[in-house]
Design a protein around this motif. Structure first.
Motif, PDB file in Angstrom:
ATOM      1  N   GLN A 172       0.798  -1.224   0.000  1.00 49.69           N
ATOM      2  CA  GLN A 172       0.000   0.000   0.000  1.00 49.69           C
ATOM      3  C   GLN A 172       0.837   1.283   0.000  1.00 49.69           C
ATOM      4  OE1 GLN A 172      -3.617   0.889   0.134  1.00 49.69           O
ATOM      5  NE2 GLN A 172      -3.265  -0.922  -1.118  1.00 49.69           N
ATOM      6  N   TYR A 173       2.151   1.168   0.086  1.00 49.99           N
ATOM      7  CA  TYR A 173       2.990   2.364   0.140  1.00 49.99           C
ATOM      8  C   TYR A 173       2.796   3.238  -1.088  1.00 49.99           C
ATOM      9  CZ  TYR A 173       5.799   1.677   4.311  1.00 49.99           C
ATOM     10  OH  TYR A 173       6.216   1.579   5.615  1.00 49.99           O
ATOM     11  N   ASN A 174       2.610   4.559  -0.840  1.00 47.74           N
ATOM     12  CA  ASN A 174       2.485   5.574  -1.897  1.00 47.74           C
ATOM     13  C   ASN A 174       1.311   5.331  -2.834  1.00 47.74           C
ATOM     14  OD1 ASN A 174       4.822   7.399  -1.388  1.00 47.74           O
ATOM     15  ND2 ASN A 174       5.983   5.502  -1.698  1.00 47.74           N
ATOM     16  N   THR A 175       0.289   4.641  -2.373  1.00 48.51           N
ATOM     17  CA  THR A 175      -0.920   4.472  -3.186  1.00 48.51           C
ATOM     18  C   THR A 175      -1.887   5.629  -2.983  1.00 48.51           C
ATOM     19  OG1 THR A 175      -1.948   3.148  -1.443  1.00 48.51           O
ATOM     20  CG2 THR A 175      -0.763   1.958  -3.172  1.00 48.51           C
ATOM     21  N   GLY A 176      -1.762   6.364  -1.862  1.00 51.34           N
ATOM     22  CA  GLY A 176      -2.695   7.443  -1.578  1.00 51.34           C
ATOM     23  C   GLY A 176      -4.061   6.980  -1.139  1.00 51.34           C
ATOM     24  N   THR A 177      -4.193   5.708  -0.769  1.00 47.63           N
ATOM     25  CA  THR A 177      -5.469   5.212  -0.264  1.00 47.63           C
ATOM     26  C   THR A 177      -5.684   5.689   1.167  1.00 47.63           C
ATOM     27  OG1 THR A 177      -4.484   3.164   0.547  1.00 47.63           O
ATOM     28  CG2 THR A 177      -5.338   3.158  -1.708  1.00 47.63           C
ATOM     29  N   LEU A 178      -6.906   5.554   1.640  1.00 49.57           N
ATOM     30  CA  LEU A 178      -7.205   5.927   3.015  1.00 49.57           C
ATOM     31  C   LEU A 178      -6.410   5.060   3.988  1.00 49.57           C
ATOM     32  CD1 LEU A 178      -8.946   7.795   4.786  1.00 49.57           C
ATOM     33  CD2 LEU A 178     -10.751   6.050   4.719  1.00 49.57           C
ATOM     34  N   TYR A 179      -6.297   3.771   3.695  1.00 47.90           N
ATOM     35  CA  TYR A 179      -5.512   2.863   4.531  1.00 47.90           C
ATOM     36  C   TYR A 179      -4.051   3.312   4.583  1.00 47.90           C
ATOM     37  CZ  TYR A 179      -3.590  -1.601   6.222  1.00 47.90           C
ATOM     38  OH  TYR A 179      -2.933  -2.570   6.944  1.00 47.90           O
ATOM     39  N   ASP A 180      -3.486   3.649   3.447  1.00 51.30           N
ATOM     40  CA  ASP A 180      -2.095   4.109   3.371  1.00 51.30           C
ATOM     41  C   ASP A 180      -1.895   5.355   4.219  1.00 51.30           C
ATOM     42  OD1 ASP A 180       0.548   4.574   2.567  1.00 51.30           O
ATOM     43  OD2 ASP A 180      -0.050   5.530   0.685  1.00 51.30           O
ATOM     44  N   SER A 181      -2.845   6.285   4.206  1.00 51.86           N
ATOM     45  CA  SER A 181      -2.691   7.545   4.940  1.00 51.86           C
ATOM     46  C   SER A 181      -2.762   7.339   6.450  1.00 51.86           C
ATOM     47  CB  SER A 181      -3.759   8.552   4.500  1.00 51.86           C
ATOM     48  OG  SER A 181      -5.047   8.178   4.963  1.00 51.86           O
ATOM     49  N   PHE A 182      -3.478   6.316   6.914  1.00 51.04           N
ATOM     50  CA  PHE A 182      -3.511   6.035   8.352  1.00 51.04           C
ATOM     51  C   PHE A 182      -2.274   5.265   8.803  1.00 51.04           C
ATOM     52  CE2 PHE A 182      -8.049   7.086   8.161  1.00 51.04           C
ATOM     53  CZ  PHE A 182      -8.203   7.778   9.350  1.00 51.04           C
ATOM     54  N   GLU A 183      -1.731   4.425   7.967  1.00 50.41           N
ATOM     55  CA  GLU A 183      -0.545   3.660   8.323  1.00 50.41           C
ATOM     56  C   GLU A 183       0.732   4.489   8.189  1.00 50.41           C
ATOM     57  OE1 GLU A 183      -0.241  -0.080   9.260  1.00 50.41           O
ATOM     58  OE2 GLU A 183      -1.930   1.037  10.074  1.00 50.41           O
ATOM     59  N   ASN A 184       0.773   5.416   7.236  1.00 53.23           N
ATOM     60  CA  ASN A 184       1.935   6.273   6.998  1.00 53.23           C
ATOM     61  C   ASN A 184       1.469   7.717   7.126  1.00 53.23           C
ATOM     62  OD1 ASN A 184       3.798   4.059   6.143  1.00 53.23           O
ATOM     63  ND2 ASN A 184       2.265   3.855   4.513  1.00 53.23           N
ATOM     64  N   PRO A 185       1.639   8.346   8.308  1.00 54.12           N
ATOM     65  CA  PRO A 185       0.939   9.598   8.625  1.00 54.12           C
ATOM     66  C   PRO A 185       1.230  10.771   7.704  1.00 54.12           C
ATOM     67  CG  PRO A 185       1.863   8.596  10.617  1.00 54.12           C
ATOM     68  CD  PRO A 185       2.404   7.831   9.462  1.00 54.12           C
ATOM     69  N   ALA A 186       2.382  10.796   7.022  1.00 51.32           N
ATOM     70  CA  ALA A 186       2.682  11.927   6.132  1.00 51.32           C
ATOM     71  C   ALA A 186       2.083  11.756   4.747  1.00 51.32           C
ATOM     72  CB  ALA A 186       4.196  12.115   6.017  1.00 51.32           C
ATOM     73  N   GLN A 187       1.448  10.626   4.502  1.00 49.16           N
ATOM     74  CA  GLN A 187       0.874  10.346   3.185  1.00 49.16           C
ATOM     75  C   GLN A 187      -0.479  11.036   3.028  1.00 49.16           C
ATOM     76  OE1 GLN A 187       2.026   8.449   0.385  1.00 49.16           O
ATOM     77  NE2 GLN A 187       0.264   9.521  -0.449  1.00 49.16           N
ATOM     78  N   ALA A 188      -0.680  11.717   1.902  1.00 43.68           N
ATOM     79  CA  ALA A 188      -1.951  12.402   1.646  1.00 43.68           C
ATOM     80  C   ALA A 188      -3.006  11.423   1.163  1.00 43.68           C
ATOM     81  CB  ALA A 188      -1.746  13.503   0.614  1.00 43.68           C
ATOM     82  N   ALA A 189      -4.235  11.644   1.618  1.00 47.97           N
ATOM     83  CA  ALA A 189      -5.363  10.850   1.142  1.00 47.97           C
ATOM     84  C   ALA A 189      -6.206  11.604   0.119  1.00 47.97           C
ATOM     85  CB  ALA A 189      -6.249  10.428   2.317  1.00 47.97           C
ATOM     86  N   PHE A 190      -5.985  12.934  -0.016  1.00 46.29           N
ATOM     87  CA  PHE A 190      -6.808  13.767  -0.896  1.00 46.29           C
ATOM     88  C   PHE A 190      -5.925  14.462  -1.933  1.00 46.29           C
ATOM     89  CE2 PHE A 190      -8.816  13.572   3.253  1.00 46.29           C
ATOM     90  CZ  PHE A 190     -10.125  13.243   2.944  1.00 46.29           C
ATOM     91  N   VAL A 191      -6.535  14.762  -3.099  1.00 44.01           N
ATOM     92  CA  VAL A 191      -5.860  15.482  -4.176  1.00 44.01           C
ATOM     93  C   VAL A 191      -6.718  16.690  -4.537  1.00 44.01           C
ATOM     94  CG1 VAL A 191      -4.942  15.379  -6.517  1.00 44.01           C
ATOM     95  CG2 VAL A 191      -4.875  13.341  -5.052  1.00 44.01           C
ATOM     96  N   PRO A 192      -6.240  17.926  -4.258  1.00 45.41           N
ATOM     97  CA  PRO A 192      -7.028  19.118  -4.583  1.00 45.41           C
ATOM     98  C   PRO A 192      -7.416  19.164  -6.058  1.00 45.41           C
ATOM     99  CG  PRO A 192      -5.200  19.699  -3.141  1.00 45.41           C
ATOM    100  CD  PRO A 192      -4.996  18.258  -3.538  1.00 45.41           C
ATOM    101  N   ASP A 193      -8.608  19.709  -6.295  1.00 45.60           N
ATOM    102  CA  ASP A 193      -9.202  19.842  -7.629  1.00 45.60           C
ATOM    103  C   ASP A 193      -9.557  18.505  -8.249  1.00 45.60           C
ATOM    104  OD1 ASP A 193      -9.060  22.671  -7.684  1.00 45.60           O
ATOM    105  OD2 ASP A 193      -6.940  22.548  -8.232  1.00 45.60           O
ATOM    106  N   THR A 194      -9.471  17.419  -7.472  1.00 41.24           N
ATOM    107  CA  THR A 194      -9.781  16.098  -8.010  1.00 41.24           C
ATOM    108  C   THR A 194     -10.735  15.330  -7.109  1.00 41.24           C
ATOM    109  OG1 THR A 194      -7.612  15.969  -9.055  1.00 41.24           O
ATOM    110  CG2 THR A 194      -8.814  13.910  -8.805  1.00 41.24           C
ATOM    111  N   SER A 195     -10.372  15.196  -5.840  1.00 44.57           N
ATOM    112  CA  SER A 195     -11.166  14.372  -4.936  1.00 44.57           C
ATOM    113  C   SER A 195     -12.075  15.225  -4.052  1.00 44.57           C
ATOM    114  CB  SER A 195     -10.250  13.504  -4.072  1.00 44.57           C
ATOM    115  OG  SER A 195      -9.337  14.297  -3.335  1.00 44.57           O
ATOM    116  N   ARG A 196     -13.004  14.535  -3.392  1.00 42.97           N
ATOM    117  CA  ARG A 196     -13.923  15.208  -2.476  1.00 42.97           C
ATOM    118  C   ARG A 196     -13.312  15.292  -1.080  1.00 42.97           C
ATOM    119  NH1 ARG A 196     -18.816  15.948  -4.907  1.00 42.97           N
ATOM    120  NH2 ARG A 196     -19.063  14.855  -6.901  1.00 42.97           N
ATOM    121  N   LYS A 197     -13.974  16.033  -0.186  1.00 39.88           N
ATOM    122  CA  LYS A 197     -13.347  16.462   1.062  1.00 39.88           C
ATOM    123  C   LYS A 197     -13.417  15.444   2.203  1.00 39.88           C
ATOM    124  CE  LYS A 197     -13.748  21.463   0.486  1.00 39.88           C
ATOM    125  NZ  LYS A 197     -14.208  22.728   1.110  1.00 39.88           N
TER     126      LYS A 197
END
Length: 479
Positions: free
Chosen positions: A24-49
């Protein structure tokens, strides 16, 4: 029938099904963002809030066993008998077992500030951690005394195991400090479920063949947080009886040549087990009768159990969680001008903080539009090479993934569980099983920059970490 091996060597293996999950590393999934705290789960102008798993469990569970004990254990588990293939006496050979599970029941995250690029989240999860070492001679004894030519042996049964399970309630915060640096942390309250540890430092056995008995002497320590036989499903409910805390901290750096470097220190914490827990510093001899009959497992279990519980004292104690330190490097490569084909490899180096284990892994995701296939390989200092596959569907607002970081071993283990004699008796570098799966959806308003906004922006402030960073280094956010 009670199983002496599970009691003396690695009881944890029957509790949950170890190893860290790398795919899951660097996938940007919600799971990835909880396991790796500096990982973003959202992409501005693309995803919802808002992102949520809607209480659909996201989990990772895995197990491995190395050494000569693989075939006997599979044979006993699936055929009800011990096959003593390759077991030795007096050579100091042992098998290693490791098991772990991590199940997120709730994951919720919100993108709170466009200017500060902040994300906050809450999660609840249940974790199980277990490891152990057991000697070849421990397995041979379960098949009776005939495999032992002499009558006296010393330090052949110096086994150990540790297992603990606990609930984890967490708060996550992630902020992009500037365009090249992000920081995140995860603060957790831990609620212990159960803990058990056995450490045998010295052992001795004398066989009395005329009486079909064995005098067993053991010296070591045993700790347990519950009463065996009285643990029920009710005890799985969260309580404050065994409190603890942990922290995960991560940073992400983007270099000038577009490498993404992550540093993580994860799951560093403790659990304080309550005062009615049991600690036994034992040094005792007992006699096991009828060790050649079909009652030998029960008799060996009862004898060994009476030894390790011979010095019981009620007292509290504190244990550490299985924290890890990691560094990873990632870079993406697009294969076409339309940006439909992407290859984004990640190299990961991981070290267990409180144990001697370390692992190197290479994650190779190949993406075509919204479909991702990932090949993951890893190698540990225990000589374990693993290869796994992941399939993922990832759109800006929907993600689903399923896979295994030990695909061939998992297939072989499933066949052995289905009583395949070929797989039960198969000699391999290790026996393992691994499965992970996850799902989440993003909803709410689309994250929009002011120039693209369909509504009037409210003037978000930079985050606290960004304001502190800028005040220290006197930098503008766009620097």
């Amino acid at each position: 029938m009670k199983n002496f091996l599970l009691a003396v060597c690695f009881l944890f293996i029957s509790v949950e099904t170890f190893g860290q999950q790398f795919s899951q590393y660097n996938t940007g999934t919600l799971y990835d963002s909880f396991e790796n705290p500096a990982q973003a789960a959202f992409v501005p102008d693309t995803s919802r809030k808002l992102a949520f798993n809607f209480f659909i469990p996201n989990f990772n569970s895995n197990l491995y066993v190395t050494g000569n004990g693989q075939v006997p254990l599979k044979s006993r588990a699936f055929n009800g008998k011990y096959a003593n293939t390759a077991l030795t006496i007096g050579n100091g050979r042992f098998s290693r077992a490791n098991a772990n599970a991590n199940i997120y029941s709730l994951m919720f995250k919100a993108f709170t500030s466009l200017d500060g690029n902040q994300e906050i989240g809450i999660s609840t999860q249940t974790r199980a951690e277990g490891r152990g070492l057991f000697t070849d001679e421990s397995l041979l004894l379960l098949n009776g005394p005939n495999s032992f030519p002499a009558d006296d042996y010393t330090n052949l049964f110096n086994n150990n195991y540790t297992e603990q399970t606990y609930h984890q309630i967490s708060f996550n915060y992630r902020e992009k400090v500037n365009k090249n640096f992000a920081f995140g942390f995860k603060l957790s309250a831990l609620l212990g479920i159960q803990y058990q540890q056995l450490q045998i430092d010295q052992s001795h056995v004398t066989f009395d063949r005329a009486s079909d008995a064995a005098d067993i002497s053991l010296q070591g320590r045993y700790r347990i947080s519950y009463t065996p036989g009285e643990f029920s499903k009710h005890d799985l409910l969260p309580t404050l009886r065994n409190p603890g805390a942990s922290i995960s901290i991560g940073t992400a750096i983007r270099t000038r040549d577009n490498f993404n470097i992550q540093f993580n220190v994860k799951n560093i914490g403790f659990i304080h087990w309550y005062k009615s827990s049991i600690v036994s510093e034992f040094n005792t001899t007992r006699t096991a009768p009828d060790i050649s009959t079909n009652r030998r497992e029960d008799n060996l279990y009862a004898t060994t159990y009476s030894i390790i519980r011979s010095a019981d004292k009620q007292q509290s104690f504190t244990t550490a969680t299985n924290g890890v330190a990691e560094i990873s490097a990632n870079k993406s490569y697009w294969f076409d001008y339309d940006r439909r084909f992407k290859y984004s490899p990640t190299l990961i180096l991981q070290k267990e903080v409180f144990y001697d284990g370390y692992t190197a892994a290479l994650v190779n995701p190949f993406q075509y539009n919204n479909l991702v296939g990932t090949l993951t390989t890893s190698y540990s200092n225990y000589g374990i090479f693993s290869a796994g596959l992941q399939f993922m569907v990832k759109t800006p607002n929907i993600e689903f993934f399923i896979g295994s970081d030990r695909i061939m071993q998992s297939v072989s283990f499933a066949a052995a569980a289905n009583k395949s004699e070929t797989q039960i008796n198969k000699s391999a570098s290790y026996t393992g099983a691994d499965l992970f799966m996850g799902f989440s959806i993003k909803f709410g308003n689309v994250i929009e920059h002011p120039l693209n906004s369909s509504h009037i922006p409210l003037g978000d402030r930079p985050g606290f970490i960004t304001r502190l960073w800028n005040s220290i280094f006197h930098k503008d956010r766009n620097d």
